[in-house]
Structures are given as structure tokens and as C-alpha cells.
Design a protein around this motif. Structure first.
Motif, mmCIF file in Angstrom:
data_model
loop_
_atom_site.group_PDB
_atom_site.id
_atom_site.type_symbol
_atom_site.label_atom_id
_atom_site.label_comp_id
_atom_site.label_asym_id
_atom_site.label_seq_id
_atom_site.Cartn_x
_atom_site.Cartn_y
_atom_site.Cartn_z
ATOM 1 N N TRP A 297 -0.931 6.822 5.145
ATOM 2 C CA TRP A 297 -0.707 6.215 6.464
ATOM 3 C C TRP A 297 0.500 5.269 6.452
ATOM 4 O O TRP A 297 0.968 4.852 7.505
ATOM 5 C CB TRP A 297 -1.942 5.394 6.882
ATOM 6 N N GLU B 5 0.823 -1.232 0.000
ATOM 7 C CA GLU B 5 0.000 0.000 0.000
ATOM 8 C C GLU B 5 0.851 1.274 0.000
ATOM 9 O O GLU B 5 0.638 2.178 0.827
ATOM 10 C CB GLU B 5 -0.962 -0.009 1.187
ATOM 11 N N HIS C 215 -6.507 -3.933 -3.299
ATOM 12 C CA HIS C 215 -7.010 -4.112 -1.931
ATOM 13 C C HIS C 215 -8.394 -3.498 -1.833
ATOM 14 O O HIS C 215 -8.602 -2.370 -2.287
ATOM 15 C CB HIS C 215 -6.098 -3.398 -0.915
ATOM 16 N N LEU D 137 -8.777 -4.738 15.579
ATOM 17 C CA LEU D 137 -9.518 -5.143 14.374
ATOM 18 C C LEU D 137 -10.234 -6.489 14.560
ATOM 19 O O LEU D 137 -10.257 -7.315 13.660
ATOM 20 C CB LEU D 137 -8.573 -5.263 13.169
ATOM 21 N N GLN E 235 -8.094 -10.851 7.072
ATOM 22 C CA GLN E 235 -6.953 -11.703 7.282
ATOM 23 C C GLN E 235 -7.462 -13.079 7.708
ATOM 24 O O GLN E 235 -8.591 -13.400 7.344
ATOM 25 C CB GLN E 235 -6.021 -11.053 8.293
#
Ligand code: AHR
Length: 499
Positions: A177, A172, A241, A318, A351
Motif C-alpha cells: 500500500w 513501511e 510496527h 481512523l 498516534q
């Protein structure tokens, strides 16, 4: 509502590559530590990996697994994760504001992969590091011996090379970020340089350049074009993504597959544009190496509670608890991937365990299947051979921010006298009648239908009841000659296995 589907072996998309059912393990939260690795757990093997989790990962049917990140990899020193465990440094993980103990590194992760029977797809750090560190890692991993890094690997207990084929060139890098975030020009040059250097060691590697972190990125489309202008001949795949969430808009959420279709079309168009511009014979396909349902809005709210002096080990991050609606949408995303099997060479559900994962664990306690486990495991089990170009006609429905979409989304595969059909009914209150014309397929035998639906769209599996939601059999399915008929309940995902 009604939908009619025609399946014909003359209308094909392409072969279903097994890497389409890949996964992703990042050093993040309780994914590695207190997830797959918990030496004190009663089911731990001699390397400290939970055997109950290994069994669930096998049942899930994941093929290639991307590692070690994710945002984590953009600050990672791979050398910290090799050598005697007791000498490994503890480090600040800036990506997730955590402490990385480095108890698990390349060797241990490969041991875990051997137990689950999956292939490694390794990411290199192109955030805080560059080509020099990437080629040292490649030398360490893949050179049989006789050089400093390969001998170091042997001294660390691994005589044979790891033989890693697929490598991600960073993660990414378009995202502000990301540690070491770059513009497309700078990243494209770095990716090309790193790929060239790696190929000087091993020409047959399969290399993935970073594409966009999402279709809503301001540079989406242009990022892919610019990166590939620099790296087209040096890489094999461009990554994609995408994460989707309900966030109080079920109508749009149920149409997420339409957005994924758009994403794939845009990325392949950008890649093909560069191919034409360069007059190249080579085609670049997609590695959809992060995709899932993820309540990002909730996560962003939670993230604000971190303070600067807190650097916990394996915090709960998460840890989405997935609903029936989430599972239906995830099944729809797999439909989109299958529909584009010609251009999506590999994909990784992001994930696997605890962190936005289909599998959850409690330290010292149970491991269980989330709702999203079921559409993934069934699709991985049934989707083999060739993806068919399903010719669909029937009712449409409002897909919110994704426009008007078919009420039923579908994909199908066929191999050796067996077919599989995957269906999502997006209607929120009505069942939909689906008829399927099989006369163009050479598939005899019975049909069985199983799937996910529930009167409570927000039912979950959690610690209080780890098996509240599971696969159900749809008894309405009938086959008469070459026609199948089935009633799909509102907001449902269904898989048919024929022959
Ligand atoms: O999967 C969680 C995170 O999402 C990954 O670390 C990052 O690559 C993406 O933004």
C-alpha cells in the motif's frame, strides 16, 4: 487463579530509555488540522495550536515524537511545508485521499514540540523521493548557515538549526500500500545509500531503517535480514510496527502482549544473525515506532466508501473510540515493551490526537482523554530506572491465536528506593490473587495501586460523556514486610507504586 512474582535487583533487563514513551503525529485526518492545530479555537495560542491539547499531551508524558508520517511521508515534499504559509501549495495526499494544505510544516511543528516539551524524530520520504531530497532536508534542518538550504531556513525565521538527532529512513517500505513500495533488496540499498550520505553531513545522527509493517507480513523476518545485510553498518535501529484489535475475539486480544514479545524476539534474532554474519561489533536495536490498538477491520470497511473525486481537508479518519478492554490491552503492550527494554530503544504510540489517539477533540469544543490515555500516562510517569526481569509463576490461560499465556502479565522497574509494578489480569470472569516478593529489592515504604477495570468492558469516553472511564484505586493492596498481596479484577490493568 494465583500468580507469584519475585523482584530482585540482581535480575535486570536493562535501563528504561525515556524514548520508550514516544508518540507519533502524522498528517492524517484530524490529527494536525482540527486536532493539535485549530487557530479558531478559544484555547489556540499565537501559532494556532490548541493549549488544552498541549496540556493533555504533556500530561500523557510522551517523549520523542515521530513526524510527519506514516504513509503520508512517502508522498510528502518537505519544501511544501516551509516558507510563508500563504504561499504554500495545496497538494493531493495520496496516502489518505485527502487535501494537504501545508499550513503546518517543520517550523510550526517544532513550535508545538517546544510547547509540549518533546523531542522531534523526523521521517524522510524514501517512497517517491530519495537520498538527494533527504540530504537537502538535513542541510535545511541541521546546518547552522552559509549554504543555500540553511540560509533558506534562516530566511524562514529560524536562525538556530533544529538539531534533529533521530531520523526515520522512510516508512513501511515493505507494504504494497506504500507509495514507492520496494522489495527488501532495493530498499536496503536505498537506506544504506541515504544513511551514508546523511552521515557525510552529520556522523552522529541516529538512523532508523524500516522493518516490517507487522508480524503477519509475508516477508516478516526475511525483510529485516535482507535490509540489514545492506544497511547494517549505516543505521542504528530497525523499526517495528504492530497494531492489535478485539474484532470479536477478546481471548486473543487480551494476549496481544505475547504477540508483541514474539515480534521483538524475531526482529532481534534477525538483527543478531546479520551481526554474526558480518562479524560486526555493533548491535542494532528496535525502534518500535508504531504500536497501538486499532480496529483495522472497521477501518478497511470504511475506506471503501471513498470516491475518486473526493479529496477532503482533515476528514474524520481512523477515529477509534477506545474501550476499557482496549486500555487493558494497551497497558499490556507497554508491559511487553518494558520487558524488552534492553532491545527496544524507542517506541511511539501511534498516534496521539483524534487519529487512533489517546486524546480526542471536537472542533470548537472539548478535548478529552480516551480510556487508553490512562495506562500510557501512568506507565510513563512511574517506569523509571531499570527494568527488572520479573520471575513469575502461577496459572496460565488460553490466549486464543497466541497460544497458552500467563493469566497475569507483568513488568517492573526500580530506581532510587522506588519500584513500580505493572500488571494485567487476562481472566475474563475471575479475579486473580497476586503475591509479590520484594526481599531482593531495597525498597521501603507504602504501596499504592491504581488502574483500569469496569463491569462494562466496552465502556468508553466520548462526546456524550468525556469522563465515564478513569483511573481507579485498588483498595485490596497490602504490604506486609517484603510481601505485597493484591486482588486483580477480571480484565484489568494495574500499576503499583512502591516506596
Ligand atoms: O498509523 C496509521 C498508519 O499505519 C501509518 O500511516 C502507517 O505507517 C501504518 O500503516
Amino acid at each position: 487463579p494465583r500468580t507469584h512474582l519475585v523482584l530482585d535487583s540482581a535480575f535486570t533487563v536493562g535501563p528504561v530509555r525515556r524514548r520508550l514513551f514516544g508518540g507519533f503525529v502524522e498528517h492524517l485526518g484530524r490529527h494536525v488540522y482540527d486536532g493539535i492545530h485549530e487557530p479558531a479555537h478559544e484555547s489556540a495560542d499565537e501559532h494556532g495550536f490548541r493549549k488544552d491539547v498541549i496540556e493533555l499531551v504533556k500530561e500523557l508524558g510522551v517523549t520523542t515524537i515521530r513526524y510527519p508520517g506514516g504513509n503520508f511521508v512517502s508522498g510528502y515534499k518537505w519544501e511544501d511545508g516551509v516558507g510563508p504559509v500563504e504561499q504554500r501549495p495545496r497538494r493531493l495526499d495520496l496516502a489518505w485521499h485527502s487535501t494537504e494544505t501545508n499550513e503546518v510544516g517543520l517550523h510550526e511543528f517544532q513550535q508545538w514540540l517546544d510547547s509540549v516539551g518533546s523531542e522531534l524524530m523526523l521521517a524522510v520520504n524514501l517512497g517517491t523521493r530519495g537520498a538527494a531530497e533527504a540530504i537537502e532536508l538535513l542541510e535545511y534542518a541541521n546546518i547552522p548557515g552559509g549554504t543555500a538550504r540553511s540560509e533558506e531556513r534562516k530566511a524562514n525565521g529560524r536562525e538556530e538549526p533544529f538539531g534533529i538527532t533521530m531520523w526515520c529512513l522512510g516508512n513501511e517500505m515493505d507494504g504494497p500500500w506504500q507509495l514507492g513500495h520496494k522489495n527488501a533488496e532495493d530498499y536496503g540499498k536505498l537506506a544504506a545509500m541515504t544513511a551514508k550520505a546523511m552521515r557525510q553531513i552529520q556522523p552522529d545522527l541516529e538512523l532508523v531503517a524500516c522493518g516490517s509493517s507487522g508480524a503477519s507480513m509475508p516477508t516478516f523476518g526475511e525483510w529485516e535480514r535482507t535490509v540489514l545485510e545492506h544497511a547494517y553498518e549505516d543505521v542504528d535501529y530497525i523499526s517495528a510496527h504492530a497494531y492489535y484489535e478485539e474484532d470479536q475475539d477478546l481471548t486473543s486480544f487480551l494476549a496481544s502482549g505475547a504477540n508483541m514479545d514474539h515480534f521483538i524476539k524475531t526482529v532481534t534474532t534477525a538483527a543478531d544473525h546479520v551481526q554474526a554474519h558480518k562479524g560486526s561489533d555493533k548491535r542494532i536495536d528496535i525502534s518500535f515506532d508504531e504500536w497501538n490498538v486499532w480496529s483495522i477491520t472497521k477501518w478497511e470497511a470504511q475506506q471503501k466508501t471513498f470516491t475518486l473525486d473526493e479529496w477532503p481537508v482533515a476528514p474524520r479518519l481512523l477515529e477509534d473510540v477506545y474501550t476499557v478492554a482496549d486500555a487493558v490491552v494497551l497497558g499490556g503492550l507497554l508491559i511487553s515493551l518494558l520487558r524488552h527494554a534492553d532491545r527496544v530503544a524507542s517506541a511511539s504510540i501511534a498516534q496521539l490526537v483524534n487519529v487512533i489517539g489517546p486524546i480526542m477533540t471536537e472542533p470548537g469544543g472539548e478535548a478529552w482523554r480516551q480510556t487508553t490515555f490512562f495506562p500510557f500516562s501512568v506507565t510513563s510517569r512511574l517506569a523509571h530506572g531499570t527494568s527488572l526481569n520479573v520471575v513469575a509463576s502461577g496459572d496460565t490461560i488460553d490466549g486464543g491465536k497466541h497460544g497458552t499465556v500467563p493469566v497475569v502479565d507483568s513488568a517492573a522497574t526500580v530506581e532510587d528506593g522506588h519500584a513500580a509494578v505493572f500488571l494485567v489480569n487476562r481472566h475474563q470472569t475471575e479475579s486473580t490473587t497476586v503475591t509479590i516478593d520484594l526481599s531482593g529489592l531495597d525498597v521501603d515504604g507504602d504501596v499504592h495501586a491504581e488502574g483500569i477495570w469496569d463491569d462494562d468492558l466496552h465502556a468508553v469516553n466520548d462526546l456524550s460523556n468525556t469522563s465515564r472511564v478513569g483511573l481507579r484505586t485498588n483498595e485490596s493492596v497490602r504490604r506486609e514486610g517484603d510481601t505485597i498481596t493484591i486482588e486483580l479484577p477480571p480484565v484489568s490493568w494495574t500499576a503499583l507504586s512502591i516506596g
